[in-house]
Motif scaffolding. Structure first.
Motif, PDB file in Angstrom:
ATOM      1  N   THR A  77       0.829  -1.201   0.000  1.00 49.46           N
ATOM      2  CA  THR A  77       0.000   0.000   0.000  1.00 49.46           C
ATOM      3  C   THR A  77       0.862   1.248   0.000  1.00 49.46           C
ATOM      4  O   THR A  77       0.639   2.187  -0.778  1.00 49.46           O
ATOM      5  CB  THR A  77      -0.930   0.002   1.229  1.00 49.46           C
ATOM      6  OG1 THR A  77      -1.630  -1.236   1.261  1.00 49.46           O
ATOM      7  CG2 THR A  77      -1.916   1.141   1.182  1.00 49.46           C
ATOM      8  N   LEU A  78       1.889   1.256   0.866  1.00 46.95           N
ATOM      9  CA  LEU A  78       2.793   2.416   0.897  1.00 46.95           C
ATOM     10  C   LEU A  78       3.457   2.603  -0.465  1.00 46.95           C
ATOM     11  O   LEU A  78       3.561   3.727  -0.975  1.00 46.95           O
ATOM     12  CB  LEU A  78       3.873   2.215   1.961  1.00 46.95           C
ATOM     13  CG  LEU A  78       3.516   2.425   3.419  1.00 46.95           C
ATOM     14  CD1 LEU A  78       4.746   2.236   4.285  1.00 46.95           C
ATOM     15  CD2 LEU A  78       2.951   3.824   3.645  1.00 46.95           C
ATOM     16  N   ILE A  85      -2.806  -7.140  13.472  1.00 41.14           N
ATOM     17  CA  ILE A  85      -2.942  -5.843  14.146  1.00 41.14           C
ATOM     18  C   ILE A  85      -1.570  -5.212  14.311  1.00 41.14           C
ATOM     19  O   ILE A  85      -1.390  -4.001  14.132  1.00 41.14           O
ATOM     20  CB  ILE A  85      -3.666  -6.010  15.500  1.00 41.14           C
ATOM     21  CG1 ILE A  85      -5.050  -6.627  15.274  1.00 41.14           C
ATOM     22  CG2 ILE A  85      -3.805  -4.675  16.209  1.00 41.14           C
ATOM     23  CD1 ILE A  85      -5.797  -6.957  16.547  1.00 41.14           C
ATOM     24  N   THR A  86      -0.556  -6.038  14.620  1.00 46.79           N
ATOM     25  CA  THR A  86       0.803  -5.505  14.708  1.00 46.79           C
ATOM     26  C   THR A  86       1.236  -4.920  13.366  1.00 46.79           C
ATOM     27  O   THR A  86       1.873  -3.865  13.309  1.00 46.79           O
ATOM     28  CB  THR A  86       1.784  -6.608  15.138  1.00 46.79           C
ATOM     29  OG1 THR A  86       1.230  -7.298  16.258  1.00 46.79           O
ATOM     30  CG2 THR A  86       3.123  -6.026  15.515  1.00 46.79           C
ATOM     31  N   PHE A 115       2.319  -0.178   9.981  1.00 44.35           N
ATOM     32  CA  PHE A 115       1.929   0.689   8.869  1.00 44.35           C
ATOM     33  C   PHE A 115       1.692   2.117   9.363  1.00 44.35           C
ATOM     34  O   PHE A 115       2.185   3.086   8.775  1.00 44.35           O
ATOM     35  CB  PHE A 115       0.660   0.126   8.219  1.00 44.35           C
ATOM     36  CG  PHE A 115       0.100   0.978   7.120  1.00 44.35           C
ATOM     37  CD1 PHE A 115       0.694   1.010   5.872  1.00 44.35           C
ATOM     38  CD2 PHE A 115      -1.042   1.747   7.330  1.00 44.35           C
ATOM     39  CE1 PHE A 115       0.181   1.778   4.846  1.00 44.35           C
ATOM     40  CE2 PHE A 115      -1.560   2.521   6.310  1.00 44.35           C
ATOM     41  CZ  PHE A 115      -0.946   2.540   5.075  1.00 44.35           C
ATOM     42  N   ALA A 116       0.954   2.248  10.474  1.00 43.60           N
ATOM     43  CA  ALA A 116       0.676   3.585  11.016  1.00 43.60           C
ATOM     44  C   ALA A 116       1.973   4.272  11.421  1.00 43.60           C
ATOM     45  O   ALA A 116       2.167   5.472  11.180  1.00 43.60           O
ATOM     46  CB  ALA A 116      -0.275   3.481  12.214  1.00 43.60           C
ATOM     47  N   LEU A 117       2.876   3.502  12.021  1.00 42.72           N
ATOM     48  CA  LEU A 117       4.156   4.066  12.442  1.00 42.72           C
ATOM     49  C   LEU A 117       4.955   4.557  11.230  1.00 42.72           C
ATOM     50  O   LEU A 117       5.486   5.676  11.221  1.00 42.72           O
ATOM     51  CB  LEU A 117       4.948   3.014  13.218  1.00 42.72           C
ATOM     52  CG  LEU A 117       6.307   3.428  13.767  1.00 42.72           C
ATOM     53  CD1 LEU A 117       6.167   4.571  14.754  1.00 42.72           C
ATOM     54  CD2 LEU A 117       6.989   2.237  14.442  1.00 42.72           C
ATOM     55  N   LEU A 162       2.335   8.042  16.988  1.00 39.03           N
ATOM     56  CA  LEU A 162       1.915   7.726  18.348  1.00 39.03           C
ATOM     57  C   LEU A 162       0.947   6.542  18.338  1.00 39.03           C
ATOM     58  O   LEU A 162       1.101   5.581  19.113  1.00 39.03           O
ATOM     59  CB  LEU A 162       1.261   8.958  18.971  1.00 39.03           C
ATOM     60  CG  LEU A 162       1.090   8.950  20.480  1.00 39.03           C
ATOM     61  CD1 LEU A 162       2.450   8.975  21.155  1.00 39.03           C
ATOM     62  CD2 LEU A 162       0.242  10.132  20.938  1.00 39.03           C
ATOM     63  N   ALA A 163      -0.034   6.611  17.425  1.00 41.19           N
ATOM     64  CA  ALA A 163      -1.009   5.518  17.340  1.00 41.19           C
ATOM     65  C   ALA A 163      -0.314   4.211  16.990  1.00 41.19           C
ATOM     66  O   ALA A 163      -0.573   3.164  17.600  1.00 41.19           O
ATOM     67  CB  ALA A 163      -2.076   5.855  16.306  1.00 41.19           C
ATOM     68  N   GLY A 164       0.585   4.277  15.997  1.00 45.92           N
ATOM     69  CA  GLY A 164       1.291   3.064  15.586  1.00 45.92           C
ATOM     70  C   GLY A 164       2.102   2.476  16.730  1.00 45.92           C
ATOM     71  O   GLY A 164       2.060   1.267  16.984  1.00 45.92           O
ATOM     72  N   THR A 165       2.830   3.349  17.434  1.00 45.62           N
ATOM     73  CA  THR A 165       3.646   2.874  18.552  1.00 45.62           C
ATOM     74  C   THR A 165       2.764   2.255  19.627  1.00 45.62           C
ATOM     75  O   THR A 165       3.077   1.184  20.165  1.00 45.62           O
ATOM     76  CB  THR A 165       4.455   4.035  19.149  1.00 45.62           C
ATOM     77  OG1 THR A 165       5.096   4.715  18.070  1.00 45.62           O
ATOM     78  CG2 THR A 165       5.493   3.543  20.126  1.00 45.62           C
TER      79      THR A 165
END
Lengths: 519, 291
Positions: free
Chosen positions: A119-120, B19-20, B25-27, B46-49
């Motif tokens: 995706t990235l 989920i990890t 991905f968020a990180l 922050l959310a990813g961490t």
């Protein structure tokens, strides 16, 4: 040794999201890789369409360069590598008599990183300034100068690397620790051997790429001067670090395909593999040599003469173990009672096209000659003969070979042969003329070219469309076999030998709940 | 799920990995946005961490629970050992990339840039260097003036830190001996000392960084010397920090009565990791600080 059974069998979507089963994860890898193949294939058609005639007609030069860059990254990291990890997931536990992979939860993790990373990578194309346009080798200074799209690509590479390392750790742990009693390392199927060595290459090479990518990120945003001569750094440093990863990567892509050839050729020659031990040692030698040849990708950067000579000789040395392999495959067929079902066609075709790519590789290995070929279409032709000609041929060979085992149904043999021949014609039509283009001086990664290159480029473009349209046959065959068809026997192929053929077709959810004894 | 000891344990389907992956991905996305000055970046990071930390607690928590309840047989234990060993090898190769960059710059490219007077008149490329356009190096220990930097000397804090890390390698081995002899007090004392030494190392390293930035004129931006110095010691410091956190978890588990003399992969994995950061440090001390 025997295996415990799952208490839980989720159905529907959560079966695929949360699965710890090697077959489910293998299927996920394969499905993901073919989705990426479609994405990368469309990009290649954009490239070939633009090159239909000289001048600029369809796309902007910058977008063209993004297409060549992202096509390569998608095909290598999104298609070829995950597809073979998928095969490893499906086949290694079945071939070595194990109930599953050694670390099933981590197995799920290494897969599910991939869609996020992809995706990235794809998002980078939609960023202001576009995606990476400096080639898949992300050389500085171009990769330091690009916009936010380059950051998307670099972080995607980081995530893809994490996935590969985790997957490889799992494969090594499985092969070293999960073999059935009596299966010594030297009794192991060649596919398991080649993957063991490939996994080692991945664990050694991918972190080095991560290091290179990290240095790019800090040069881009945190003021370091790794690749900036004004600060005492050197752009060529990146090329050294990158190719220290990049050359083993070539063997990461091709060794598992060699393993597939070594499974299939004996089956359809109805003879055991000739020179098994030498095959193992040849694979290990290729792996070792792959770490001391990297600078043959950079003969023209101005290395000292001693460096040029060292890398030329070490590179040419790889021809020896590779020659051993080809000799062994040919000797396996010698006086065998051969038949030519679809998997055998793909395996033989793969050996042929790989030989072409291997010989053009020898030409490129010769330093003074390479000064002429560097960054021309000759290089493009060479690596497509190796990566498509060996890796993707090996992938199709493996899928046709094991599809009846996976699905329990025989696929349509006639259509399979059509798929092989049409792909082979299309593939050679696409890439063989590129040798001539390169020798005549057409550079790679360029949307426009001199008038005299038109005819060969047209053949190449026709071949590209022909090849990609031919793949529709494959999707039709695969989906048909998944949905139904004539029942496959357990052994499937008359000459097939190995533990995976002792299981039912399709195999039980846990491959070997009770470990088989290997004599 | 069965707990019979003779069976290879195959875990149930698990939500933790995907989920990890989403956390990762968020990180990554947050980091990209942060680097490009998009204000949402830190929030994504922050959310990813948070997701990754929470998942590690849950995932490792589940594994610890399974381990303590006797779910894992010797073969599962071997899988974990192979896994950890090859993970550490991948870390070795990550550091190898940066060591390789250091050796290449010192031995080859800096000298090549300096060799030709037409390119950069007056620049000779001797190490340490911040490059022809960078700050000028003065001998270690001197206070740099304007447009100068002083490289980090080896025989102050770095030498003390070498002693600290080597001692911590000894204390963690002593703790291991305690575990093997079923001497819980020795196990806990040894681990506690190791954690304390690890934290001392990190504190001294932080002090050294402040010293470099405020007094030596040495920063990440100080040419290729600053880049290799801070990236190598920085990634090492990060690994020491991770190792110390891992040791604290192991210490907590030891206090809670986990591990037996014949079943303590978690302890050994952390001990291996700790020895690995120790060995990397020796490489750093010799090639970054000393020579």
């Amino acid at each position: 040794m025997s295996a415990d059974h799952h208490a839980e069998h989720p159905t529907g979507i959560s079966r695929w999201l949360f699965t710890t089963n090697h077959k489910d994860i293998g299927t996920l890898y394969l499905v993901f890789s073919f989705i990426m193949a479609i994405v990368g294939g469309v990009m290649s058609l954009v490239i070939r369409s633009e090159l239909w005639q000289p001048g600029l007609q369809l796309v902007e030069p910058n977008f063209f360069n993004q297409m060549t860059t992202v096509h390569a990254l998608v095909m290598i990291f999104g298609f070829a590598m995950p597809a073979f990890v998928g095969l490893a997931n499906w086949m290694i536990p079945m071939m070595i008599g194990a109930p599953d992979m050694a670390l099933p939860r981590m197995n799920n993790w290494s897969f599910w990183i991939l869609p996020f990373a992809a995706t990235l990578l794809i998002l980078s194309l939609f960023m202001p300034g576009g995606g990476p346009a400096g080639g898949w080798t992300i050389y500085p200074p171009l990769s330091v100068q690009g916009g936010i799209g380059v950051d998307f690509t670099l972080l995607a590479i980081h995530m893809l690397g994490i996935s590969s390392i985790l997957g490889s750790i799992n494969i090594i742990a499985t092969v070293l620790n999960m073999r059935a009693p009596g299966m010594t390392l030297m009794k192991m199927p060649m596919f398991a051997w080649t993957w063991l060595i490939t996994a080692f290459l991945l664990i050694a090479a991918m972190p080095v790429l991560a290091g290179a990518v990290t240095m790019l990120i800090t040069d881009r945003h945190f003021g370091t001067h790794f690749f900036d001569a004004a600060g005492g750094g050197d752009p060529v440093l990146f090329q050294h670090v990158f190719w220290f990863f990049g050359h083993p990567e070539v063997y990461i892509l091709v060794l598992p395909a060699f393993g597939v050839f070594s499974q299939i050729i004996p089956t359809f020659s109805r003879k055991p593999l000739f020179g098994y031990a030498s095959m193992v040692y040849a694979t290990a030698s290729i792996a070792f040599l792959s770490f001391i040849v990297w600078a043959h990708h950079m003969y023209t950067v101005g290395m000292p003469m001693a460096g040029e000579l060292f890398f030329m000789y070490s590179t040419m040395l790889i021809a020896v173990p590779t020659g051993v392999k080809i000799f062994n495959w040919v000797s396996t067929m010698w006086r065998g009672s051969m038949t030519f079902e679809t998997p055998m066609l793909w395996a033989l075709g793969g050996v042929f096209t790989f030989a072409v790519g291997g010989f053009s590789g020898l030409m490129l290995a010769i330093t003074p000659a390479d000064f002429q070929y560097q960054d021309t279409y000759f290089v493009v032709a060479h690596f497509h003969y190796v990566i498509f000609g060996a890796t993707i041929y090996g992938l199709f060979a493996a899928i046709y070979y094991w599809l009846p085992k996976w699905t329990g149904h025989l696929y349509n043999e006639t259509l399979g042969k059509w798929h092989f021949w049409l792909t082979t014609i299309g593939f050679n039509l696409t890439f063989f003329p590129q040798h001539f283009l390169g020798l005549a001086g057409m550079p790679r990664r360029i949307p426009d070219y001199a008038l005299q290159f038109t005819e060969f480029n047209r053949w190449s473009t026709i071949g590209a469309f022909f090849t990609i349209i031919s793949q529709l046959i494959f999707f039709y065959i695969a989906i048909r076999a998944m949905k139904g068809g004539a029942k496959a026997t357990d052994q499937v192929w008359e000459g097939a030998d190995g533990l995976e053929w002792t299981l039912s077709s399709p195999p039980p959810y846990h491959s070997f709940a009770v470990a088989p004894k290997v004599k | 799920m069965s707990t019979a000891n003779s069976h290879y344990y195959l875990p149930n389907p698990s939500p933790w990995p995907i989920i990890t992956s989403a956390g990762l991905f968020a990180l990554a996305l947050g980091f990209i946005l942060l680097m490009n000055n998009v204000s949402a970046g830190p929030w994504f990071m922050l959310a990813g961490t948070a997701i990754i930390v929470y998942m590690m607690i849950r995932w490792f928590g589940q594994v610890i629970g399974e381990s303590e309840s006797g779910t894992y047989n010797a073969q599962v234990d071997r899988s974990f050992r192979w896994g950890m060993a090859w993970f550490i090898f991948s870390e070795v190769m990550f550091f190898a990339a940066f060591f390789g960059a250091l050796f290449y710059v010192r031995q080859f490219s800096a000298q090549w840039i300096g060799a030709d007077d037409l390119l950069w008149p007056g620049y000779d490329g001797t190490w340490p260097t911040a490059g022809p356009k960078g700050l000028i190096p003065v001998p270690a220990g001197t206070i740099p003036g304007a447009n100068q930097f002083s490289p980090m000397g080896a025989w102050g804090i770095p030498a003390i830190n070498t002693l600290i890390l080597l001692s911590s390698g000894a204390t963690v081995t002593w703790a291991h001996w305690g575990l093997l002899k079923d001497n819980r007090a020795q196990l806990i004392t040894g681990l506690f000392l190791t954690v304390a030494l690890g934290m001392t190392f990190i504190a001294l390293q932080a002090f050294e960084y402040v010293h470099a930035y405020t007094e030596l004129g040495l920063t990440l931006k100080t040419g290729v010397y600053g880049a290799t110095f801070f990236m190598l010691t920085g990634f090492h410091g990060f690994h020491v920090t991770m190792g110390t956190i891992m040791l604290m978890v192991i210490l907590g588990r030891a206090i809670a009565g986990h591990f037996r003399a014949d079943h303590h992969f978690g302890f050994e994995a952390v001990a291996w990791y700790w020895h690995f950061v120790d060995v990397v440090w020796l490489g750093l001390f010799i090639f970054v600080y000393w020579l």
